[in-house]
Design an enzyme around this catalytic site. Structure first.
Site, PDB file in Angstrom:
ATOM      1  N   LYS A 126      31.624  83.668  76.133  1.00 49.72           N
ATOM      2  CA  LYS A 126      32.581  82.963  75.264  1.00 49.72           C
ATOM      3  C   LYS A 126      32.729  83.630  73.900  1.00 49.72           C
ATOM      4  O   LYS A 126      33.796  83.624  73.315  1.00 49.72           O
ATOM      5  CB  LYS A 126      32.113  81.517  75.032  1.00 49.72           C
ATOM      6  CG  LYS A 126      32.173  80.646  76.259  1.00 49.72           C
ATOM      7  CD  LYS A 126      31.721  79.235  75.945  1.00 49.72           C
ATOM      8  CE  LYS A 126      30.220  79.098  75.820  1.00 49.72           C
ATOM      9  NZ  LYS A 126      29.470  79.339  77.040  1.00 49.72           N
ATOM     10  N   GLU A 131      37.883  83.645  83.169  1.00 50.58           N
ATOM     11  CA  GLU A 131      37.751  82.339  83.841  1.00 50.58           C
ATOM     12  C   GLU A 131      36.338  81.771  83.699  1.00 50.58           C
ATOM     13  O   GLU A 131      36.145  80.561  83.535  1.00 50.58           O
ATOM     14  CB  GLU A 131      38.094  82.506  85.330  1.00 50.58           C
ATOM     15  CG  GLU A 131      38.110  81.223  86.139  1.00 50.58           C
ATOM     16  CD  GLU A 131      39.282  80.317  85.783  1.00 50.58           C
ATOM     17  OE1 GLU A 131      40.415  80.693  86.081  1.00 50.58           O
ATOM     18  OE2 GLU A 131      39.052  79.249  85.198  1.00 50.58           O
ATOM     19  N   GLU A 186      18.318  72.999  76.830  1.00 50.93           N
ATOM     20  CA  GLU A 186      17.451  74.022  76.247  1.00 50.93           C
ATOM     21  C   GLU A 186      16.389  73.370  75.367  1.00 50.93           C
ATOM     22  O   GLU A 186      16.548  72.234  74.937  1.00 50.93           O
ATOM     23  CB  GLU A 186      18.290  74.956  75.352  1.00 50.93           C
ATOM     24  CG  GLU A 186      19.479  75.605  76.015  1.00 50.93           C
ATOM     25  CD  GLU A 186      19.084  76.777  76.899  1.00 50.93           C
ATOM     26  OE1 GLU A 186      18.042  77.384  76.640  1.00 50.93           O
ATOM     27  OE2 GLU A 186      19.829  77.051  77.861  1.00 50.93           O
ATOM     28  N   LYS A 240      34.562  76.448  74.058  1.00 52.02           N
ATOM     29  CA  LYS A 240      35.400  76.436  75.266  1.00 52.02           C
ATOM     30  C   LYS A 240      36.788  75.885  74.957  1.00 52.02           C
ATOM     31  O   LYS A 240      37.793  76.367  75.479  1.00 52.02           O
ATOM     32  CB  LYS A 240      34.723  75.611  76.360  1.00 52.02           C
ATOM     33  CG  LYS A 240      33.464  76.303  76.898  1.00 52.02           C
ATOM     34  CD  LYS A 240      32.639  75.365  77.738  1.00 52.02           C
ATOM     35  CE  LYS A 240      31.397  76.061  78.286  1.00 52.02           C
ATOM     36  NZ  LYS A 240      30.408  75.101  78.792  1.00 52.02           N
ATOM     37  N   GLY A 244      25.752  77.110  86.207  1.00 59.72           N
ATOM     38  CA  GLY A 244      24.982  77.520  87.373  1.00 59.72           C
ATOM     39  C   GLY A 244      25.282  78.959  87.701  1.00 59.72           C
ATOM     40  O   GLY A 244      26.388  79.453  87.472  1.00 59.72           O
TER      41      GLY A 244
END
Lengths: 171, 326
Positions: B115, B139, B200, B215, B306
């Protein structure tokens, strides 16, 4: 133009043409009928029939309409306060009580066009943050937006977190 | 023969390499023959003739690759047609920005899952790609396996996208749905999420809404709303009380961290979501709702993170570059 929803209950003689007498002035002033309920089971001792008529109309025309109906000899049993037509709920989290919740709430209603109609506060500990959901109604979408903007300002100042709904218009 | 270089060989980079090995037959049927010609991580690399399976094995066992050649040198000098840029996201861009620039300048396609660079210099990088006649695909930066970017750019291309509202952080969604179900305080659910590996040790990046905001900036630029990170109004989830869910439920609502972009504003904040609303999803899922002029509301939901999910998003970009117009 701020649209309002009116619920009017009139008493009509039980003969043809009476309902039309009420509907015509509403229609002439641009009112949009939402519903008509004949309360046939509730005839008055004078054998008149209560009819509940709901309609949306420009708020500035309400007064004239009522005058007009009265001048036509129509018996108005009740006519509700201008009903608020836009409603939303928001959640507040923070030190709501210490920061004067009634002041927070009254910030919404500076011109009488919006008000807090419902509130539920949950305060598990005196010293901890409390949580409230409040429902705000206003006389139209614009007024509701203004009320929310005022509330946001107050909450920013008082360091209260405000959780607003995602718009509810859907699929 | 399509030559692929991978820079950044952590979870995502390895996941993509594994996917290339496992699905070689299907992929070659769709795009033709391919070959991994170079792989680099932050301190080592491998290039030339090598077996990707051996590289994976070496990385797993020793934590590094065969050679000392740096990632920068790989990007500048190695032989490849498409660079998979899978290094770790850094706010402000990080090394990824340079990797992408160098590859584009060499006339190589770039697919990134990072990102940082896309947020830091969306316009600059896109223009650079266009100038060099190559594609920059991203994507995998948003919503994991969920098709969001190509959905907006390709399938909704001639729609006016009036707004996008979505859940783009699985950690927050997990915490909020657990708080709702178990009536537990935030701190306790956070601890649970950390033990399960959903959060985290330092959860700031997720719970303060930073990840979702980055995002959102990427989505905004994709739908033509020019935006930088500083333009997003961000509120995280740390102040939400367990009682909030109870009082919200009385009015038929739950609470979710919603990222929203329209022409008027960009914001990430907890919002009341009606229980029947498709955005009231549970667990680590992500979701997005596009409001368009001609197609109405379009809704997608899927796993937002994931190894394999992110790799699948990279693979979908790879397919798009080499077989998308077929």
């Amino acid at each position: 133009m701020s649209e309002v929803l009116i619920t009017l209950i009139v008493e009509l003689e039980d003969r043809p043409g009476q309902l039309l007498k009420v509907l015509q002035p509403i229609s002439a002033l641009g009112g949009n009928i939402v519903g008509i309920i004949h309360q046939r089971g509730k005839k008055t001792p004078l054998n008149r029939l209560p009819v509940e008529i709901s309609f949306k109309i420009d708020g500035s025309k309400v007064e004239n309409l009522i005058k007009e109906l009265k001048s036509l000899g129509i018996v108005i049993r009740s006519f509700n306060e201008v009903r608020l037509t836009a409603t939303t709920s928001v959640l507040l989290i923070g030190h709501l009580i210490h920061t004067d919740i009634s002041d927070t709430i009254s910030s919404i209603d500076s011109d009488g066009e919006a008000e807090c109609v419902e509130m539920h506060v949950s305060m598990p500990e005196i010293s901890g943050p409390s949580t409230a959901i409040i429902t705000i109604s206003a006389s139209g979408e614009e007024k509701l937006k203004e009320a929310l903007e005022k509330l946001r300002e107050v909450c920013r100042r008082k360091e209260i977190m405000i959780i607003e709904p995602v718009n509810e218009e859907l699929i | 023969m399509i030559k692929i270089a991978i820079v950044g060989f952590g979870t995502v980079g390895q996941g993509f390499a594994e996917l290339l090995i496992r699905k070689r037959k299907e992929i070659e049927k769709a795009v033709g023959k391919f070959k991994i010609t170079a792989i680099a991580d932050s301190k080592s690399s491998i290039s030339g003739e090598f077996s990707p399976s051996d590289a994976l094995k070496m990385k797993r066992e020793t934590g590094r690759l065969r050679d000392d050649v740096s990632a920068t040198e790989i990007v500048r000098n190695a032989e490849y047609d498409v660079l998979i840029e899978a290094s770790v996201t850094k706010i402000g861009g990080g090394d990824g920005v340079e990797y992408i620039r160098q590859a584009l300048k060499r006339g190589k396609h770039v697919i990134t899952s990072n990102k940082g660079p896309i947020v830091a210099d969306f316009d600059g990088l896109m223009k650079l790609a266009e100038k060099n006649g190559v594609k920059l695909m991203y994507e995998a930066t948003v919503g994991g396996a969920m098709p969001v970017i190509k959905l907006a750019r390709k399938y909704l291309a001639l729609c006016e996208i009036e707004s996008v509202k979505g859940i783009f952080n699985g950690t927050c969604n997990y915490i909020l749905s657990r708080m709702e179900e178990e009536k537990l305080p935030y701190e306790q659910v956070l601890k649970e999420a950390q033990e399960l590996g959903y959060a985290e040790a330092d959860p700031t990046y997720d719970v303060e809404g930073i990840d979702a905001a980055m995002k959102l900036v990427i989505i905004a630029n994709t739908i033509g709303v020019r935006a930088r990170y500083e333009d997003v109004e961000v509120t995280g989830i740390t102040q939400i009380t367990p009682e909030a869910f109870q009082v919200a439920a009385e009015k038929g609502y739950t609470i979710r961290l919603i990222a929203e972009v329209s022409k008027e504003k960009l914001r990430v904040s907890p919002r009341l979501v009606p229980k029947y609303h498709p955005l009231s999803i549970r667990g680590t899922m992500n979701a997005a709702m596009f409001k368009t002029d001609t197609a109405g509301n379009i809704f997608v939901v899927g796993r937002g993170a994931g190894k394999e999910e992110t790799a699948s998003a990279i693979l979908s970009d790879f397919y798009e570059i080499y077989a998308g117009s077929r």
